[in-house]
Write a protein that holds these residues in place. Sequence first.
Motif, PDB file in Angstrom:
ATOM      1  N   ASP A  60       1.109  -1.558   0.244  1.00  0.00           N
ATOM      2  CA  ASP A  60      -0.110  -0.246  -0.138  1.00  0.00           C
ATOM      3  C   ASP A  60       0.637   0.777  -0.130  1.00  0.00           C
ATOM      4  O   ASP A  60       1.198   2.326   1.000  1.00  0.00           O
ATOM      5  CB  ASP A  60      -0.878  -0.330   1.337  1.00  0.00           C
ATOM      6  N   PRO A  61       1.877   1.362  -0.797  1.00  0.00           N
ATOM      7  CA  PRO A  61       2.581   2.680  -1.307  1.00  0.00           C
ATOM      8  C   PRO A  61       1.826   4.029  -1.226  1.00  0.00           C
ATOM      9  O   PRO A  61       1.158   3.459  -1.951  1.00  0.00           O
ATOM     10  CB  PRO A  61       3.597   2.397  -2.454  1.00  0.00           C
ATOM     11  N   PHE A  62       2.287   4.675  -0.935  1.00  0.00           N
ATOM     12  CA  PHE A  62       1.577   6.165  -0.834  1.00  0.00           C
ATOM     13  C   PHE A  62       2.660   7.339  -1.255  1.00  0.00           C
ATOM     14  O   PHE A  62       3.297   7.336  -0.812  1.00  0.00           O
ATOM     15  CB  PHE A  62       0.773   6.614   0.377  1.00  0.00           C
ATOM     16  N   ILE A  63       2.703   7.832  -2.179  1.00  0.00           N
ATOM     17  CA  ILE A  63       4.154   8.868  -2.431  1.00  0.00           C
ATOM     18  C   ILE A  63       3.361  10.173  -3.026  1.00  0.00           C
ATOM     19  O   ILE A  63       2.545  10.275  -3.374  1.00  0.00           O
ATOM     20  CB  ILE A  63       5.000   8.172  -3.810  1.00  0.00           C
ATOM     21  N   ALA A  64       3.960  11.571  -2.718  1.00  0.00           N
ATOM     22  CA  ALA A  64       4.013  13.104  -3.046  1.00  0.00           C
ATOM     23  C   ALA A  64       5.107  13.465  -2.595  1.00  0.00           C
ATOM     24  O   ALA A  64       5.712  13.522  -1.744  1.00  0.00           O
ATOM     25  CB  ALA A  64       2.087  13.412  -2.220  1.00  0.00           C
ATOM     26  N   LYS A  65       5.064  14.345  -3.299  1.00  0.00           N
ATOM     27  CA  LYS A  65       6.447  15.608  -2.714  1.00  0.00           C
ATOM     28  C   LYS A  65       5.945  16.672  -2.472  1.00  0.00           C
ATOM     29  O   LYS A  65       4.795  17.537  -2.753  1.00  0.00           O
ATOM     30  CB  LYS A  65       6.699  15.936  -4.717  1.00  0.00           C
ATOM     31  N   GLY A  66       6.190  17.430  -1.472  1.00  0.00           N
ATOM     32  CA  GLY A  66       6.370  17.807  -0.554  1.00  0.00           C
ATOM     33  C   GLY A  66       6.913  19.591  -0.635  1.00  0.00           C
ATOM     34  O   GLY A  66       8.133  19.076  -1.988  1.00  0.00           O
ATOM     35  N   PRO A  67       6.729  20.260  -0.278  1.00  0.00           N
ATOM     36  CA  PRO A  67       7.548  21.883  -0.457  1.00  0.00           C
ATOM     37  C   PRO A  67       9.449  21.904  -0.259  1.00  0.00           C
ATOM     38  O   PRO A  67       9.509  22.747  -0.674  1.00  0.00           O
ATOM     39  CB  PRO A  67       6.704  22.714   0.396  1.00  0.00           C
ATOM     40  N   ASP A  68       9.211  21.061   0.398  1.00  0.00           N
ATOM     41  CA  ASP A  68      10.720  20.600   1.023  1.00  0.00           C
ATOM     42  C   ASP A  68      11.524  19.888   0.009  1.00  0.00           C
ATOM     43  O   ASP A  68      12.729  20.203  -0.254  1.00  0.00           O
ATOM     44  CB  ASP A  68      10.989  20.184   2.137  1.00  0.00           C
ATOM     45  N   ASP A 121      -0.921  20.046   3.931  1.00  0.00           N
ATOM     46  CA  ASP A 121      -2.007  21.342   4.492  1.00  0.00           C
ATOM     47  C   ASP A 121      -0.998  22.468   4.327  1.00  0.00           C
ATOM     48  O   ASP A 121      -0.607  22.999   5.078  1.00  0.00           O
ATOM     49  CB  ASP A 121      -2.371  20.790   5.685  1.00  0.00           C
ATOM     50  N   ALA A 122      -1.261  22.852   3.401  1.00  0.00           N
ATOM     51  CA  ALA A 122      -0.976  24.266   3.278  1.00  0.00           C
ATOM     52  C   ALA A 122      -0.527  25.510   4.212  1.00  0.00           C
ATOM     53  O   ALA A 122      -0.187  26.203   4.637  1.00  0.00           O
ATOM     54  CB  ALA A 122      -0.623  24.945   1.361  1.00  0.00           C
ATOM     55  N   LYS A 123      -2.313  26.233   4.326  1.00  0.00           N
ATOM     56  CA  LYS A 123      -2.540  26.731   5.475  1.00  0.00           C
ATOM     57  C   LYS A 123      -2.015  26.472   7.321  1.00  0.00           C
ATOM     58  O   LYS A 123      -1.415  27.503   7.405  1.00  0.00           O
ATOM     59  CB  LYS A 123      -3.915  26.791   6.110  1.00  0.00           C
ATOM     60  N   ASP A 124      -1.485  25.393   7.489  1.00  0.00           N
ATOM     61  CA  ASP A 124      -0.536  24.719   8.636  1.00  0.00           C
ATOM     62  C   ASP A 124       0.562  24.766   8.369  1.00  0.00           C
ATOM     63  O   ASP A 124       1.335  23.800   9.463  1.00  0.00           O
ATOM     64  CB  ASP A 124      -1.915  23.228   9.196  1.00  0.00           C
ATOM     65  N   GLU A 125       0.990  23.813   7.098  1.00  0.00           N
ATOM     66  CA  GLU A 125       2.473  23.849   6.833  1.00  0.00           C
ATOM     67  C   GLU A 125       3.047  23.087   7.772  1.00  0.00           C
ATOM     68  O   GLU A 125       3.487  22.902   7.981  1.00  0.00           O
ATOM     69  CB  GLU A 125       3.124  25.119   7.081  1.00  0.00           C
TER      70      GLU A 125
END
Length: 467
Positions: A60-68, A121-125
């Motif tokens: 069940d891998p889940f991958i996404a790119k963060g702001p870092d 969550d960009a609002k909460d960073e």
Amino acid sequence: MTINDKAPVYVMGYFRSGPAQTHKSENLHFAYSRDGLHWTALNNNQPVFISNLGEGILRDPFIAKGPDGYFHMVFTIRPKGKSIGYARSRDLIHWEDERMLEVMNGVENVQNCWAPEFTYDAKDESYLIYWASSIGDDLSNSKHFSVRTRDWKSFTPAQEFFNPGFQTIDASLIEWNGKSYMAVKDESQVYDASRKRPSHNILAVADQLDGPYEIIEGISTPDYTEGPEFLQLKDGKILLIYDYWAYGKFGVMETDDMENWRELRPDEFEFPFQARHCTFFEITEEEFSPILHRYGLEARYPTPTFSKVRLAEEDYQGFLHDPFYSKTISMWIRANSIHGTQVLFQEGNDENGLTLRLQDKHIQAVVCSGGKKAHISSPVIEAQQRYHVSVVFQKGTFYLFLDSERVAEVHADFRYVERHCSPAGFGGRFEKDGFGDSDGEALFDGVIQGVKIFNIALDDKDIKLIK
């Protein structure tokens, strides 16, 4: 999910198993797509990353790119317990910082932490990480929990995230039109005999990421499905992709308003063999190029050559003898002479194989299987001109590219090239070639450079990427 306007490539991460979880390969695999519906397995459908955590299980891998700038991955591990797996990567090739995240720290009687995902969550960073856990003596009390983190090192205490009053697992979120939507598996029938409908996926909605989520009545995937995942396409359509895990196949629904859904026919999509419980994300062409070369390139010969080069002797094994459904041959050429017959590349013969040649100002190619042939040609070659030439076979369709432009295509009477044992190479003929010719070596009079052999069929955008 955040959409990058400059990201034209979709990547799919998955583990593998056959129907009802037979023939398992519980590691990270990759495939890619240009349309989000037709997926090409990379690395010959073999793992691109193997976990060292626990029992070495990655599901069940889940991958996404963060702001870092990192691609963060979370996944299900074994043994069961309070933790999920984590790793990160700059390039989706080299992974680092692999470790267990004890997301249910401080909670007693935790049986499992399954199918974790996260949303930035960009609002909460911060990252909202969510998963399914069963608390008690067995797996019959599954609810969704969540934590938040800003650095993937410190986490807020786990709290209940979604509890509709019956058993659910496999949640996936998408933010659309100011709301948060959740697809989640209703598996209440597994532990509650009074609920007659087999497992399926339902949809819920909330005004904010943290919820509370309310089920949208009347929208669900077919019976016997799980592992729902969203993918938003560049044309605005949203796909909901789900796993018929017991049958070893996928289904797809699409919408453009999150209200009206259409179930796609099986002939409208294609997924890799034995793929299970996928994650989908977008990357740029620049990010994709090294992945394509790392996991799609079978062999590369960059040195300029002025004579025939043998790549394989007569044999029954090896990548230039093996049967194939898909293949791409790419090279740079500059011919001193454009007359006569000059073989550029050959594997196999006129029974099974592929040959690319220069024939009196024409670039010609032939692919053969069981004695059947498909020919393709383009009349545009001039002497002392440098050309990038590619030929692609894709499950019965044969393409010819010149300087990254598709110049010809033909449909074959076969989808598969059988095993072939003849010698192979470039710059001349080795034995009888695919055209059936055997008179002399048919040497190429000029220079060949940058020969690349891919074990996948590249499309028009991919050809430009490898030029």
